[in-house]
Scaffold this active site. Structure first.
Site, PDB file in Angstrom:
ATOM      1  N   GLY A 230      -9.422  54.239  66.098  1.00 26.55           N
ATOM      2  CA  GLY A 230     -10.663  54.178  65.340  1.00 26.55           C
ATOM      3  C   GLY A 230     -11.553  53.033  65.787  1.00 26.55           C
ATOM      4  N   PHE A 231     -10.965  51.844  65.983  1.00 24.81           N
ATOM      5  CA  PHE A 231     -11.717  50.643  66.359  1.00 24.81           C
ATOM      6  C   PHE A 231     -12.873  50.390  65.400  1.00 24.81           C
ATOM      7  CE2 PHE A 231     -10.281  52.371  70.614  1.00 24.81           C
ATOM      8  CZ  PHE A 231      -9.161  51.571  70.687  1.00 24.81           C
ATOM      9  N   ILE A 457      -3.625  53.840  62.304  1.00 21.48           N
ATOM     10  CA  ILE A 457      -4.545  54.333  63.328  1.00 21.48           C
ATOM     11  C   ILE A 457      -4.025  54.026  64.736  1.00 21.48           C
ATOM     12  CG2 ILE A 457      -6.542  54.240  61.815  1.00 21.48           C
ATOM     13  CD1 ILE A 457      -7.344  51.604  63.122  1.00 21.48           C
ATOM     14  N   GLY A 458      -2.719  53.797  64.814  1.00 22.41           N
ATOM     15  CA  GLY A 458      -2.097  53.460  66.086  1.00 22.41           C
ATOM     16  C   GLY A 458      -1.587  52.045  66.137  1.00 22.41           C
ATOM     17  N   THR A 459      -1.715  51.324  65.024  1.00 21.07           N
ATOM     18  CA  THR A 459      -1.331  49.914  64.979  1.00 21.07           C
ATOM     19  C   THR A 459       0.149  49.699  64.695  1.00 21.07           C
ATOM     20  OG1 THR A 459      -1.906  49.865  62.641  1.00 21.07           O
ATOM     21  CG2 THR A 459      -3.627  49.239  64.199  1.00 21.07           C
ATOM     22  N   ARG A 580       2.936  34.651  60.309  1.00 23.10           N
ATOM     23  CA  ARG A 580       4.228  35.268  60.622  1.00 23.10           C
ATOM     24  C   ARG A 580       3.993  36.641  61.249  1.00 23.10           C
ATOM     25  NH1 ARG A 580       8.592  36.941  55.955  1.00 23.10           N
ATOM     26  NH2 ARG A 580      10.453  37.214  57.270  1.00 23.10           N
ATOM     27  N   PRO A 584       7.212  42.117  66.550  1.00 16.85           N
ATOM     28  CA  PRO A 584       6.754  41.652  67.863  1.00 16.85           C
ATOM     29  C   PRO A 584       6.318  42.779  68.788  1.00 16.85           C
ATOM     30  CG  PRO A 584       8.784  40.534  67.227  1.00 16.85           C
ATOM     31  CD  PRO A 584       8.578  41.625  66.228  1.00 16.85           C
ATOM     32  N   THR A 586       4.961  45.864  68.044  1.00 15.36           N
ATOM     33  CA  THR A 586       3.638  46.395  67.708  1.00 15.36           C
ATOM     34  C   THR A 586       2.573  45.301  67.772  1.00 15.36           C
ATOM     35  OG1 THR A 586       4.069  46.078  65.335  1.00 15.36           O
ATOM     36  CG2 THR A 586       4.581  48.238  66.272  1.00 15.36           C
ATOM     37  N   GLU A 657      -7.751  42.508  65.479  1.00 18.13           N
ATOM     38  CA  GLU A 657      -9.056  42.286  66.094  1.00 18.13           C
ATOM     39  C   GLU A 657      -9.187  40.994  66.885  1.00 18.13           C
ATOM     40  OE1 GLU A 657     -12.192  44.188  63.116  1.00 18.13           O
ATOM     41  OE2 GLU A 657     -10.338  43.611  62.104  1.00 18.13           O
TER      42      GLU A 657
END
Length: 697
Positions: A230-231, A457-459, A580, A584, A586, A657
């Site tokens: 999406g960005f 969304i792919g995160t 925190r 790691p 993702t 971001e």
């Protein structure tokens, strides 16, 4: 070992890599389905005076054609882009003027091509300049930030500064272009509207549909089980949503709609072009005495969107005299929207480029200049930072990159036909949490069901929510069944502003802890399960008076071909302090993706506006270039061991971001060091360099 912090593979990874996962356009019933195709305006401004809608309706396979004359009437909206087919007025080239609905996708596309409106054309005004007569000060800028802020006397401080710079930096229109275009499937089922949308938030989608069509909230369900990126462009509903719902209402049949890649450049949102005039002043000790950031951007004539370009400058470096202003011009262009790190991305390109120029003018190492001006408290509010480890990021990044011993002189390092240089820039992004709800259910047999209206969304959000739940319940991740992205779940915030994990994770943690307390008290688990539903509205409102930001430092090596002006970036190093880290695996993907996008912004991406046609001429991925595998060679990411408990109970900050913030400046600063040529207008492409480069002989 706790679940949080483990490099757990994505729970849905196999489904996505084998093609089992179904996205919005692939969802819904296959029988009796119809396909909708938007028709876009071929003029910049004016009005529709006639159409050949009846002729198109008569084509075989066409079910209906909706225009402003017969489309369902919508309620008022605070987003004029969603009020599709409500007027004969045209505000920009590419605006939706009709919707063709047909039995097949091919028929819909062909029929849409044959729909030819007759227009009464008017003039156009599409080019942003810093002296445009339409510039004005909006009441506020995106996310509710102040339009202008001032402290001290910047002009006086600049006049007496030992070193000062005054430079203007420009970024072009940039387009989000996620892998999956905007798509929606809508149908009525048992008296209820079922919508599957490529969305970053089904709760906002549902509330928007309810408001536009005057429906009962209980009659609308929105789902987004899998979303292909999406960005920011899917952070709020776009015209595809009301168009799909309209068509389903009119025909009484399931309807699918998907944008083409070309449509994405007009009706999906984009990053506005920006102009930033930067003025910085320094004393003899290398301390900033003045910081001025005057930002300019554009919006459409029908909807205001004011990019908060200068907001990050208010918090980055301390100076007794500061000025930040925003001016906006309403032009005959599509409405800009969110794109990864809105405001911070173009703003930090300008600020970090200016800091590099200031360091050079003062004869101070660029890393050292940033270290000297790292504030102890927030420069704007005077409040403490919840945590701020920018200096540690700069120090560690310099160590990893091999910054020490760098010759500060530009254009002196040659390797064959290549000039070689290095650059640095800082990164920063707000750390936010929004109120959200979650549901936790203990099931017979020792399993737990977690429902949270997060959107992945792919995160890796689905996976991280399961990890957070497992730790809060003190059970293995394998005992968790996770449900996300469904408006029937408790209301939750959008996947945006790098706030998802903090917002949703807080609600999941709270629900799981309440459930654990009930079980510890001896509450039995009935056959249907023991359920707890929570909301974090009061928790978020009670957050302490801290300024919450993530920080980072990025280092780049750039090589410039003396013959062609080609720029190659063989290595990038990014070090981040973002609380925190939940996962790691993702997390690294998010940092690398952001840095790659910043590299792409620096060297390739450029919405080319045709001032005659009033449209972006390169509206496809053949002509709008983005970084490819060959552009990304050695990209190294690290993060500091940091925990910030002033945001959410998990101790993390958002990371989606920050990777893009500052990356473009690090590249252009390295290009300057390689060549001695300062490019202040992105992207840095060969034509801007080749004429200024020395001969190879």
């Amino acid at each position: 070992m706790t679940a949080i912090g483990a490099p757990l593979a994505r729970l849905e990874g196999r489904e996505k890599t084998t093609g089992i996962a179904r996205y919005a356009f692939e969802q819904g019933p296959e029988d009796d389905v119809l396909y909708a195709w938007p028709v876009q305006a071929s003029v910049v401004t004016g009005r529709i005076v006639a159409t050949n809608a009846d002729e198109v309706r008569a084509m075989p396979g066409v079910v209906t054609v909706l225009t402003h004359e017969d489309a369902p009437r919508l309620q008022e909206s605070d987003d004029a882009e969603l009020l599709v087919l409500q007027s004969d007025r045209i505000a920009y080239r590419g605006q939706v003027v009709a919707l063709v609905v047909a039995e097949t996708l091919e028929t819909a596309r062909e029929a849409a091509a044959r729909f030819v409106p007759e227009y009464a054309e008017e003039g156009m005004d599409v080019v942003l300049t810093e002296d445009h007569p339409k510039l004005y000060a909006p009441e506020q800028v995106n996310a509710g930030f102040a339009t202008d802020s001032s402290e001290g006397d910047v002009d006086a401080a600049l006049a007496t500064a030992a070193t000062s710079i005054d430079a203007t930096y420009r970024t072009p229109a940039l387009f989000n272009n996620p892998m999956e275009p905007h798509a929606t499937t809508a149908h009525w089922h048992d008296g209820r509207l079922d919508v599957v949308d490529a969305s970053q938030g089904t709760s906002p989608d549902q509330s928007t549909i309810v408001a536009l069509f005057g429906l009962d909230p209980s009659s609308v369900r929105v789902r987004a089980e899998h979303v292909g990126g999406g960005f920011g462009s899917k952070g709020s509903p776009r015209p595809n949503v009301p168009l799909a719902v309209m068509a389903a209402m009119v025909t009484g049949r399931p309807v699918k709609i998907a944008y083409t890649r070309q449509m994405m450049f007009a009706i999906a949102g984009y990053r506005t072009p920006t102009i930033s005039r930067m003025r910085l002043g320094l004393d003899t000790d290398g301390q900033l005495t003045a910081v001025s950031h005057q930002a300019y951007s554009h919006t459409s004539s029908i909807q205001e969107f004011a990019e908060q370009t200068g907001e990050v400058t208010r918090h980055m470096y301390g100076a007794p005299n500061m000025l930040v202003t925003h001016r906006l011009a309403g032009l005959d262009v599509p409405t800009p929207r969110w794109m990864r790190a809105p405001g911070e991305c173009p703003g930090m390109y300008a600020l970090e480029s200016a800091m590099d120029e200031l360091a050079i003018a003062a004869g101070i190492d660029p890393v050292e200049l940033r270290v000297r001006n790292d504030p102890e408290v927030d420069p704007e509010s005077g409040q403490p930072f919840s945590s701020r480890n920018l200096v540690a990021c700069l120090r560690r990044g310099a160590e990893l990159f091999g910054w020490d011993g760098r010759d500060p002189r530009p254009g002196v390092r040659r390797e064959g036909r290549w000039l070689v240089g290095t650059g640095v820039a800082a990164s920063s992004y707000p750390a936010m949490a929004q109120q959200s709800g979650a549901r936790a259910t203990a099931l017979p047999g020792g399993r737990y069901a977690i429902g949270v209206n997060a959107t992945d969304i792919g995160t890796g959000a689905r996976t991280v929510m399961a990890q957070i739940a497992a730790d809060a319940l003190e059970v293995p991740v394998e005992a968790i069944d996770i449900s996300i992205a469904d408006s029937d779940l408790p209301v939750a915030s959008v996947a945006g502003g790098s706030s998802g994990t903090a917002s949703w994770g807080w609600a999941v943690t709270k629900a799981c802890r309440h459930l654990t307390a009930l079980l510890d008290e001896g509450q039995p688990v009935p056959p249907e399960g023991l359920e707890v539903v929570v909301d974090t509205t009061e928790d978020v409102a009670a957050m302490g008076p801290y300024v919450r930001q993530a920080f980072g430092a990025q280092f780049v090596e750039a090589r410039v071909d003396l013959d062609s002006g080609e720029v190659v970036v063989p290595r990038m190093v990014g070090v981040f302090a973002a609380g925190r880290i939940m996962n790691p695996r993702t997390a690294r993907s998010q940092f690398v993706g952001g840095m790659t996008m910043g590299l792409s912004m620096a060297l390739h991406e450029h919405g080319l506006l045709d001032p005659v046609l009033g449209d972006y001429g390169n509206h496809d991925l053949a002509t709008y270039h983005v970084a490819a595998n060959a552009d990304v060679e050695d990209l190294h990411v690290e993060w500091l061991d940091e925990r910030d408990d002033h945001l959410a109970p998990m101790g993390g900050k958002g990371i989606g971001e920050i990777g893009i913030v500052g990356a473009a400046a690090a590249v252009t600063n390295a290009v300057w060091h390689a060549t001695g040529v300062r490019i202040r207008s992105l992207p840095v492409q060969p034509d801007k360099l080749v004429g200024a480069l020395p001969s190879r002989a």
